[in-house]
Design an enzyme around this catalytic site. Sequence first.
Site, PDB file in Angstrom:
ATOM      1  N   SER A 130      -5.913   3.218   4.209  1.00  0.00           N
ATOM      2  CA  SER A 130      -5.532   2.602   3.106  1.00  0.00           C
ATOM      3  C   SER A 130      -6.628   1.852   2.349  1.00  0.00           C
ATOM      4  CB  SER A 130      -4.670   1.608   3.658  1.00  0.00           C
ATOM      5  OG  SER A 130      -3.571   0.986   2.605  1.00  0.00           O
ATOM      6  N   LYS A 169       0.143   3.629  -2.901  1.00  0.00           N
ATOM      7  CA  LYS A 169      -1.109   4.364  -2.885  1.00  0.00           C
ATOM      8  C   LYS A 169      -0.402   6.205  -2.884  1.00  0.00           C
ATOM      9  CE  LYS A 169      -4.636   1.836  -0.645  1.00  0.00           C
ATOM     10  NZ  LYS A 169      -3.940   0.387  -0.288  1.00  0.00           N
ATOM     11  N   SER A 204       0.727  -1.307   0.003  1.00  0.00           N
ATOM     12  CA  SER A 204       0.019   0.036   0.068  1.00  0.00           C
ATOM     13  C   SER A 204       0.849   1.411   0.185  1.00  0.00           C
ATOM     14  CB  SER A 204      -0.976  -0.194   1.212  1.00  0.00           C
ATOM     15  OG  SER A 204      -2.028  -0.867   0.900  1.00  0.00           O
TER      16      SER A 204
END
Length: 412
Positions: A151, A99, A96
């Site tokens: 997230s 991101k 993640s």
Amino acid sequence: MTTAGVLTTSLLCAPPPAGARAVPDLAPRATGTAVTENGTGNGTVGGDLLAGRGIIAPSGVKAPPKTEASSYVIADAETGQVLAAKDPHGHYLPASTLKTLTAVTLIPKLDKNRKVKPSEEACNVEGSAVGIVPEPIYKVDDLMRALLMVSGNDAAIALAEANGGLKKTLADMNKEARRLQAYDTVAKTPNGLDAPGQRSSAYDLALIARAGLALPDFREYVSTKVAKFPAPKDYLKKDKKKKRRDDSEASESPRPTYYEMANHNRLLGRYKGMLGVKNGWTSKALGSFVGAARRDGHTVIVAIMHHPGGFWEEVSKLLDWGFAARGKATPVGRLVPPVPDPKPSSSPLAVRPASPTPGAAPAAAGARGEDPAAKRSGATTPLLIGGGALVVLAAGAYGLRRRRGTPGEAAD
């Protein structure tokens, strides 16, 4: 390969730390070629020493603290100096932390007040999620918070849809990575869920975080501890309090139109000066984190990848070391700036519409495509001559849901 005041340890090509899973064979180790003006003599982005796979640390100061991460970078955000590193250009699954690239790419493109109706596909994505529904109740601003605070894999897909679709967004993300000179990074998903060919490096995560911190909205999102998120109208409908026998009237509260979400970054509010940024985890990528803290007017960035366990204390120590070493240690490399935007230039095919005046254009000027009359007035207009006739071309104007335990999911 030596540099005055800098020591590269003998850990080059060392295996992963004990207890860590083998580093996945993601892609060739080549790091992408940087242009020569970036000062990268061997083609390694950020400097020759950063080609090392082991610990790369300056001499004359205390060594960086130990960490189980397979890769890390400690850098001064203001100067771009890389203070220490370990396998900085090693290719790892980003989970993640990817991101951050999604946000850096889309924040400048999307109106944060625009309303978005997510698709069923976005609402049903696996892994960590904020729990969106296919209703037009979310602003881009809400989805960005969910993306960077909790997230939300679902929020990432919804944002990609708002940007014109998954294919376009991935193309935009990879284009942005190239602009930042994050050549180790290849995005195959907007949320970091493991996908074949997807990768990044600790060096690239530091570059991307630095770019994000230059955006006011990004800084605000990653530093927010608790925020409200829109909820559908039937939220908590089944949890209404029922009237008890001894109650004179029903005890009911108005249905909320939002619920609260808390940032997954455990160092916010615990580590002095912590600004945020992003953590990640999948069963294949293991733990990853990129964060920044600011003290005494200086910001230090730490990025780690492929950590087998809890990393919060280790990250704190790496940050402490960075603050102690900055300004004293000889840098081992640097975070390169983004590639400058190309400047518009005149079309080489532009022509003047008027016929040449007899005796006005000497042979030399005609051979260069210059109009002497225009030159006398301070302008030069190229000529296009074909078949003995002048061809007139018009010059173009320059315009612009919580982790389920599924293998490979991004659950932070």
